[in-house]
Scaffold this active site. Structure first.
Site, mmCIF file in Angstrom:
data_model
loop_
_atom_site.group_PDB
_atom_site.id
_atom_site.type_symbol
_atom_site.label_atom_id
_atom_site.label_comp_id
_atom_site.label_asym_id
_atom_site.label_seq_id
_atom_site.Cartn_x
_atom_site.Cartn_y
_atom_site.Cartn_z
ATOM 1 N N TYR A 145 0.863 -1.086 0.144
ATOM 2 C CA TYR A 145 0.143 0.032 0.094
ATOM 3 C C TYR A 145 1.013 1.233 -0.158
ATOM 4 O O TYR A 145 1.645 1.286 0.626
ATOM 5 C CB TYR A 145 -1.051 -0.156 1.199
ATOM 6 C CG TYR A 145 -1.837 1.249 1.418
ATOM 7 C CD1 TYR A 145 -1.504 2.351 2.511
ATOM 8 C CD2 TYR A 145 -2.870 1.406 0.537
ATOM 9 C CE1 TYR A 145 -2.365 3.483 2.528
ATOM 10 C CE2 TYR A 145 -3.801 2.513 0.789
ATOM 11 C CZ TYR A 145 -3.428 3.464 1.680
ATOM 12 O OH TYR A 145 -4.201 4.471 1.596
ATOM 13 N N ASP A 240 9.407 2.639 -0.827
ATOM 14 C CA ASP A 240 8.082 3.361 -0.037
ATOM 15 C C ASP A 240 8.588 3.121 1.620
ATOM 16 O O ASP A 240 8.221 2.058 1.957
ATOM 17 C CB ASP A 240 6.914 2.977 -0.374
ATOM 18 C CG ASP A 240 5.865 3.727 0.690
ATOM 19 O OD1 ASP A 240 4.644 3.196 0.121
ATOM 20 O OD2 ASP A 240 6.158 4.107 1.626
ATOM 21 N N LYS A 268 4.870 9.616 8.346
ATOM 22 C CA LYS A 268 4.887 9.226 9.721
ATOM 23 C C LYS A 268 5.693 9.544 10.950
ATOM 24 O O LYS A 268 5.699 10.768 11.146
ATOM 25 C CB LYS A 268 4.889 7.540 9.628
ATOM 26 C CG LYS A 268 3.568 7.045 9.050
ATOM 27 C CD LYS A 268 3.458 5.595 8.994
ATOM 28 C CE LYS A 268 2.536 5.001 7.916
ATOM 29 N NZ LYS A 268 1.227 4.926 8.399
#
Ligand code: KE4
Length: 428
Positions: A145, A240, A268
Site C-alpha cells: 500500500y 516506500d 509518519k
C-alpha cells in the site's frame, strides 16, 4: 456496544456526517466486527477512550508515535514553535534542519522535498521517476500500500485490502494502465515484467518490509536482486519507507538491509505524529523537481513548521544511544511471548517481525504473499482483536496491518499484553 456507551453515541453522530464515521477507513473496525472507540486522550503507551477505558496502544497512530504519546521533547518543540506561529507560506530554517538530518541518516537521500502525507510522497516519487526516465510503467507488489494514489490503488494493501477493495472504484482504466503488479518476494515475476515491457518501466516501487499486508519481510536476496535488475534495466528503484523509515533502523530499512534505492519515500515518524511526508534521492535526481526541473510538485502545508518541529524532536530522540536496541528487545519479548501463547493454547498462528513492527497471522505457515492469508485467518483475527480490546490492548483493526511498539512500552506492558493474548487466543 454497551461497554462503550459514550463511544457508541459519538460513533452514531459521526456516522451521520462522515463515511463510516471515520476520516480513514483503516480506523473503521468493520473487518473486525466492532465499532471504533473514540479516544479522549493518550499518554506514553496508553490510550483512554471517551468512556474512560484504557488500552495499551499498538497502533501508535499507525506508526508515527515511535516515542509514544506526548513525549516531552516533542511537546516542548511544538509548543515553542506555536509561540512563533503555525505557518508562513515561506521557508524556515527548521525545514532545512530536518532535511539535513534526513540526508545525513538515510543512505539514498542527498536532497529531498517535504510534503504533507505519505500519499503525496509516493505520488510525487513516481512522477519524478517517470519524468526523469521518460518511461511510463511502474511495477508495484500485490498487497503493498502506497497511499490512495490512483495509479497505485491496484491490488493495494492496508485498508483497501481489509475492506476488499484493493482495486478502488473511481480509478479509471487509463489511470491504472501503466501499473504492473507482481507477487512480493518473487524476483522472477519482476524479471518477466521487464522482459514483457523492455525499455518501458520507469520504476519498481515497494515497501522494503511490507507492513500493509501484515508484516512480511523481504526474503534473502530479494532486495539485492531488485537493485541489480533495476540498475541493469535503466529503471529506478523506489523504496516506500513511509512506515519502515526510522522504524526498523535509524538509517531506515535501506540501512538495515544494506540496499540503497534511487528514490526514498518517507512519512509518519519524521512528523512525530503531525502530518508529513517526504521524497528524496541523489542530488541530480532531485534537480528534476520544480522549480529546478520540469517535474512539478507543490503543497500549501509542505514543511509546516509545527510538523517539522515535531519531526526534528523525534529524530533527535531516536538518535540517542541504545534506542533501537531497546525497541528490538521489546519486539523480541513480545514475539516470543505471542509464540508461547500460541503454543500453550494450541491456536494456529505465526508471528512475523522486523524490529518494533510485527503481525500475528492466524495462518498455519509463513506469510510471504497476500494469498497466504485466508478468509478464515481474517475471521479469527477479528475475534482476537475484540478479545484483546476487551482486555485493554488496542491492536490495529485488521489482519493486514502492523503492530507497533514505542519507546514508551516496557517489559511489564509487554508481559501484560502476552497475558491478554493467552486469554484471547484460548477464546478464539
Ligand atoms: P498517508 O497518506 O496515509 O500518510 O501514507 C500512505 C502510506 C504510504 N506508504 C506506506 C508504506 C503506508 O503504510 C502508508 C499509510 N499507512 C496506513 C496504515 N497501514 C495509514 C493508515 C490509514 O490509511 O489510515
Amino acid at each position: 456496544m454497551t461497554d462503550h456507551p459514550s463511544s457508541h453515541q459519538a460513533f452514531e453522530r459521526a456516522r451521520a456526517l462522515m463515511p463510516g464515521g471515520v476520516n480513514s477507513p483503516a480506523r473503521a473496525c468493520r473487518s473486525v466486527g466492532a465499532e471504533p472507540v473514540f479516544i479522549d486522550h493518550a499518554d506514553g503507551a496508553w490510550l483512554t477512550d471517551v468512556d474512560g477505558a484504557r488500552y495499551i496502544d499498538y497502533v501508535c497512530a499507525f506508526g508515527p508515535l515511535i516515542l509514544g504519546h506526548r513525549h516531552p521533547a516533542v511537546l516542548d518543540a511544538v509548543s515553542a514553535q506555536l509561540a512563533k506561529g503555525v505557518g508562513y507560506g515561506a521557508p524556515t530554517e527548521a525545514e532545512t534542519a530536518l532535511a539535513e538530518r534526513v540526508a545525513r541518516l538515510v543512505p539514498g537521500i542527498d536532497r529531498l522535498r517535504l510534503v504533507s502525507s505519505g500519499t503525496e510522497a509516493t505520488m510525487s516519487a513516481i512522477r519524478l521517476a517517470r519524468g526523469k526516465t521518460g518511461r511510463r510503467k511502474v511495477v508495484k507488489f500485490d498487497g503493498h500500500y502506497h497511499g490512495h494514489v490512483d495509479a497505485l490503488l491496484v491490488k493495494a494493501g492496508s485498508g483497501a485490502m481489509t475492506l476488499g477493495t484493493p482495486d478502488s472504484a473511481g480509478v479509471t482504466p487509463g489511470a491504472a494502465a501503466d501499473t504492473l503488479v507482481a507477487p512480493f518476494n518473487d524476483l522472477g515475476a519482476v524479471k518477466a515484467l521487464f522482459a514483457e515491457h523492455p525499455g518501458e518501466i520507469a520504476a519498481v516501487l515497494l515497501e522494503p518490509v511490507a507492513g500493509n499486508m501484515g508484516v512480511v519481510p523481504p526474503v534473502a536476496g530479494f532486495l539485492e536482486g531488485l537493485r541489480e535488475l533495476t540498475t541493469a534495466e535503466g529503471a529506478l528503484l523506489v523504496f516506500d519507507e513511509v512506515m519502515t523509515g526510522f522504524r526498523v533502523a535509524l538509517g531506515c530499512a535501506q540501512a538495515r538491509f544494506g540496499v540503497t534505492p534511487d528514490i526514498t519515500c518517507l512519512g509518519k515518524i519524521i512528523g512525530g505524529g503531525l502530518p508529513i511526508g517526504a521524497y528524496g534521492a541523489r542530488g541530480d535526481l532531485m534537480a528534476t523537481v520544480s522549480p529546478e526541473g520540469p517535474v512539478y510538485q507543490a503543497g500549501t502545508n509542505s514543511g509546516n513548521p509545527l510538523c517539522v518541529a515535531a519531526g526534528l524532536a523525534t529524530l533527535d530522540a531516536l538518535a540517542a544511544p541504545g534506542v533501537y536496541e531497546r525497541l528490538e528487545a521489546l519486539g523480541e519479548r513480545l514475539e516470543a511471548g505471542l509464540r508461547a501463547a500460541l503454543a500453550e493454547t494450541g491456536a494456529e498462528g505465526v508471528v512475523q517481525r522486523v524490529g518494533s513492527m510485527l503481525t500475528l497471522f492466524f495462518t498455519g505457515g509463513p506469510v510471504n504473499a497476500v494469498h497466504d492469508v485466508t478468509p478464515a485467518a481474517t475471521a479469527r483475527f477479528a475475534a482476537f482483536f475484540r478479545g484483546m480490546r476487551d482486555r485493554g490492548v488496542m491492536l490495529p483493526p485488521s489482519q493486514y496491518e502492523a503492530w507497533f511498539i514505542s519507546t514508551a512500552h516496557d517489559e511489564a506492558l509487554i508481559d501484560q499484553t502476552v497475558a491478554a493474548a493467552r486469554a484471547a487466543l484460548a477464546a478464539v
